[in-house]
Design an enzyme around this catalytic site. Structure first.
Site, mmCIF file in Angstrom:
data_model
loop_
_atom_site.group_PDB
_atom_site.id
_atom_site.type_symbol
_atom_site.label_atom_id
_atom_site.label_comp_id
_atom_site.label_asym_id
_atom_site.label_seq_id
_atom_site.Cartn_x
_atom_site.Cartn_y
_atom_site.Cartn_z
ATOM 1 N N ASP A 55 0.829 -1.207 0.000
ATOM 2 C CA ASP A 55 0.000 0.000 0.000
ATOM 3 C C ASP A 55 0.864 1.257 0.000
ATOM 4 O OD1 ASP A 55 -2.410 1.341 -0.056
ATOM 5 O OD2 ASP A 55 -2.710 1.289 2.117
ATOM 6 N N GLY A 56 0.310 2.330 -0.572
ATOM 7 C CA GLY A 56 0.981 3.629 -0.524
ATOM 8 C C GLY A 56 1.501 4.147 -1.857
ATOM 9 N N ASN A 57 1.195 3.443 -2.941
ATOM 10 C CA ASN A 57 1.673 3.905 -4.264
ATOM 11 C C ASN A 57 1.136 5.292 -4.609
ATOM 12 O OD1 ASN A 57 2.773 1.398 -4.501
ATOM 13 N ND2 ASN A 57 1.359 0.645 -6.073
ATOM 14 N N ARG A 81 -0.077 7.721 -2.648
ATOM 15 C CA ARG A 81 0.449 8.813 -1.812
ATOM 16 C C ARG A 81 1.917 9.098 -2.138
ATOM 17 N NH1 ARG A 81 -1.135 6.052 3.459
ATOM 18 N NH2 ARG A 81 -1.601 4.398 1.972
ATOM 19 N N SER A 100 -7.542 -5.598 -5.116
ATOM 20 C CA SER A 100 -8.604 -6.201 -4.305
ATOM 21 C C SER A 100 -9.942 -6.138 -5.036
ATOM 22 C CB SER A 100 -8.726 -5.465 -2.967
ATOM 23 O OG SER A 100 -9.277 -4.181 -3.158
ATOM 24 N N GLU A 123 -12.447 -4.791 -3.933
ATOM 25 C CA GLU A 123 -12.926 -3.415 -3.717
ATOM 26 C C GLU A 123 -12.227 -2.412 -4.647
ATOM 27 O OE1 GLU A 123 -12.128 -5.538 -1.176
ATOM 28 O OE2 GLU A 123 -14.170 -5.842 -0.443
ATOM 29 N N ASN A 124 -11.043 -2.745 -5.125
ATOM 30 C CA ASN A 124 -10.322 -1.813 -6.011
ATOM 31 C C ASN A 124 -11.011 -1.613 -7.362
ATOM 32 O OD1 ASN A 124 -7.011 -2.839 -4.834
ATOM 33 N ND2 ASN A 124 -8.230 -1.086 -4.203
ATOM 34 N N TRP A 125 -11.963 -2.492 -7.715
ATOM 35 C CA TRP A 125 -12.734 -2.272 -8.953
ATOM 36 C C TRP A 125 -13.540 -0.980 -8.868
ATOM 37 C CZ3 TRP A 125 -11.298 -4.784 -13.052
ATOM 38 C CH2 TRP A 125 -10.862 -6.099 -12.978
ATOM 39 N N ARG A 134 -12.430 1.861 -8.014
ATOM 40 C CA ARG A 134 -11.590 3.040 -8.303
ATOM 41 C C ARG A 134 -11.955 3.616 -9.675
ATOM 42 N NH1 ARG A 134 -5.580 2.407 -5.682
ATOM 43 N NH2 ARG A 134 -6.321 1.772 -3.623
ATOM 44 N N ARG A 187 -4.799 -1.856 9.011
ATOM 45 C CA ARG A 187 -5.991 -2.673 8.755
ATOM 46 C C ARG A 187 -5.662 -3.755 7.743
ATOM 47 N NH1 ARG A 187 -7.996 2.619 6.709
ATOM 48 N NH2 ARG A 187 -7.425 2.772 4.502
HETATM 49 C C1 IPE Z 1 -5.423 -2.787 -0.207
HETATM 50 O O1 IPE Z 1 -5.077 -1.457 -0.423
HETATM 51 C C2 IPE Z 1 -5.434 -3.524 -1.504
HETATM 52 C C3 IPE Z 1 -4.139 -3.687 -2.137
HETATM 53 C C4 IPE Z 1 -2.990 -3.349 -1.640
HETATM 54 C C5 IPE Z 1 -4.164 -4.315 -3.431
HETATM 55 P P1 IPE Z 1 -6.183 -0.309 -0.498
HETATM 56 O O2 IPE Z 1 -5.448 0.965 -0.600
HETATM 57 O O3 IPE Z 1 -7.165 -0.605 -1.545
HETATM 58 O O4 IPE Z 1 -6.873 -0.446 0.937
HETATM 59 P P2 IPE Z 1 -7.907 0.473 1.701
HETATM 60 O O5 IPE Z 1 -9.131 0.554 0.870
HETATM 61 O O6 IPE Z 1 -7.275 1.795 1.896
HETATM 62 O O7 IPE Z 1 -8.131 -0.227 2.997
HETATM 63 C C1 IPE Z 2 -1.646 0.212 -3.365
HETATM 64 O O1 IPE Z 2 -1.450 1.578 -3.387
HETATM 65 C C2 IPE Z 2 -1.885 -0.363 -4.740
HETATM 66 C C3 IPE Z 2 -3.271 -0.781 -4.978
HETATM 67 C C4 IPE Z 2 -4.222 -0.809 -4.113
HETATM 68 C C5 IPE Z 2 -3.596 -1.214 -6.331
HETATM 69 P P1 IPE Z 2 -2.657 2.600 -3.388
HETATM 70 O O2 IPE Z 2 -3.053 2.868 -4.778
HETATM 71 O O3 IPE Z 2 -3.742 2.137 -2.495
HETATM 72 O O4 IPE Z 2 -1.942 3.878 -2.767
HETATM 73 P P2 IPE Z 2 -2.533 4.875 -1.678
HETATM 74 O O5 IPE Z 2 -2.993 4.046 -0.511
HETATM 75 O O6 IPE Z 2 -3.645 5.610 -2.331
HETATM 76 O O7 IPE Z 2 -1.372 5.746 -1.330
HETATM 77 MG MG MG Z 3 -4.131 2.362 -0.521
#
Ligand code: IPE
Ligand code: IPE
Ligand code: MG
Length: 246
Positions: free
Chosen positions: A21-23, A25, A66, A68-70, A72, A193
Site C-alpha cells: 500500500d501507498g503507491n 500517496r 482487491s 474493492e479496487n474495482w 476506483r 488494517r
Molecule cells: C489494499 O489497499 C489492496 C491492495 C494493496 C491491493 P487499499 O489501498 O485498496 O486499501 P484500503 O481501501 O485503503 O483499505
Molecule cells: C496500493 O497503493 C496499490 C493498490 C491498491 C492497487 P494505493 O493505490 O492504495 O496507494 P494509496 O494508498 O492511495 O497511497
Molecule cells: Mg491504498
C-alpha cells in the site's frame, strides 16, 4: 544496523504475505499522477520477490488488486491492468526458479491480461523454488463465500457429511489451499488494517505494519520486517514455559 546480516537464516518465515500500500500517496508527494506510483511499485515487486527468493522464503503472496479496487476510477483500473501486462517478467521468474500463481477472480480480469497470466503460470510451473502468488481481484469475503458454496454443493451431492466438516475442510476449499498459512503479514503505507486480505489464513500470523510507502520498501526493509518477526515468540495459545520444554 544492517538487518540482513542479523537474520537467523534457519528461521526465515516460510510464507510472507504483503499488503503493498501507498503507491498513490508516494506519487502525490512527488506531484505526480497515481499511476506513476503504481509503476514505481511494480519495480519494488521485482526487488522484493528476488530478495525473498534468495532469502529462502517459500511463498510470497502479494495483494495486488482487491475486489474493492474495482470501485476506483476507470482510468486508474485500466492503468493498473496495463501495468500488470507490462510488468510480468518471465525471465526474472525463470532466473530465480520462481513458480508464479494467482489467487482471485481471474474471470473478472481483461481477457488479454488473464491469458498472459495463465501463460506465465504454465511456463513457470516446473520451477522448484519460491511460489510468487499475486492476489488479483481477490478478497477474503469473496474467497470464503466461494468456499461455502462449494462445500454446500458437496453436501448436496452426498460427497461430504456435515459432521465431517473441520477447519481443514475450509482450508482445502480456499484459493490458498496449496500453501501453508502466512507466518508474517506485512502492510506498508501506514494503515493499520487488513482490507479484506487473507482473514482466515492470518488467524495466527505475525503482523508487521510500517509507514514506508510501497515504492520505497526495498530489500533492507524486508529484512527489517523479518528481523522483527524473528524477535517474537509464537505461542499458538501455549505458555512460554511449554515452548521452552520442547
Ligand atoms: C489494499 O489497499 C489492496 C491492495 C494493496 C491491493 P487499499 O489501498 O485498496 O486499501 P484500503 O481501501 O485503503 O483499505
Ligand atoms: C496500493 O497503493 C496499490 C493498490 C491498491 C492497487 P494505493 O493505490 O492504495 O496507494 P494509496 O494508498 O492511495 O497511497
Ligand atoms: Mg491504498
Amino acid at each position: 544496523m544492517i538487518y540482513k546480516d542479523q537474520l537467523d537464516k534457519s528461521r526465515i518465515p516460510a510464507h510472507i504475505a504483503i499488503i503493498m500500500d501507498g503507491n498513490g500517496r508516494w506519487a502525490k508527494q512527488r506531484g505526480q499522477a497515481r499511476s506513476f506510483g503504481h509503476q514505481a511499485g511494480a519495480e519494488t515487486v521485482h526487488i522484493i520477490a528476488e530478495e525473498a527468493a534468495q532469502l529462502g522464503v517459500k511463498y510470497l503472496t502479494l495483494y495486488t488488486f482487491s475486489t474493492e479496487n474495482w470501485k476506483r476510477p476507470a482510468e486508474e483500473v485500466s492503468a493498473l491492468m496495463a501495468l500488470l501486462m507490462d510488468s510480468i517478467e518471465e525471465e526474472t521468474l525463470m532466473k530465480n526458479n520462481i513458480r508464479f500463481r494467482i489467487i482471485g477472480e481471474m474471470d473478472k480480469l481483461p481477457q488479454d491480461v488473464a491469458e498472459r497470466l495463465r501463460q506465465c503460470i504454465t511456463r513457470t510451473s516446473a520451477n522448484t523454488g519460491m511460489y510468487l502468488v499475486l492476489a488479483l481481484s481477490y478478497s477474503s469475503k469473496w474467497e470464503l463465500t466461494e468456499a461455502v458454496k462449494r462445500i454446500a454443493e458437496e453436501i448436496q451431492e452426498g460427497k461430504l457429511a456435515i459432521g465431517d466438516i473441520t477447519d481443514k475442510t475450509i482450508d482445502r476449499h480456499l484459493a490458498t489451499s496449496f500453501m501453508p498459512d502466512p507466518d508474517l503479514l506485512i502492510r506498508t503505507g501506514g494503515e493499520i488494517r487488513l482490507s479484506n486480505y487473507l482473514l482466515w489464513q492470518c488467524a495466527y500470523s505475525e503482523l508487521y505494519f510500517c509507514d514506508t510507502y510501497w515504492p520505497d520498501f526495498k530489500a533492507e526493509e524486508l529484512c527489517k520486517a523479518i528481523y522483527d518477526y524473528q524477535q517474537r515468540e509464537r505461542r499458538f495459545g501455549k505458555t512460554s514455559e511449554q515452548l521452552l520444554k520442547r
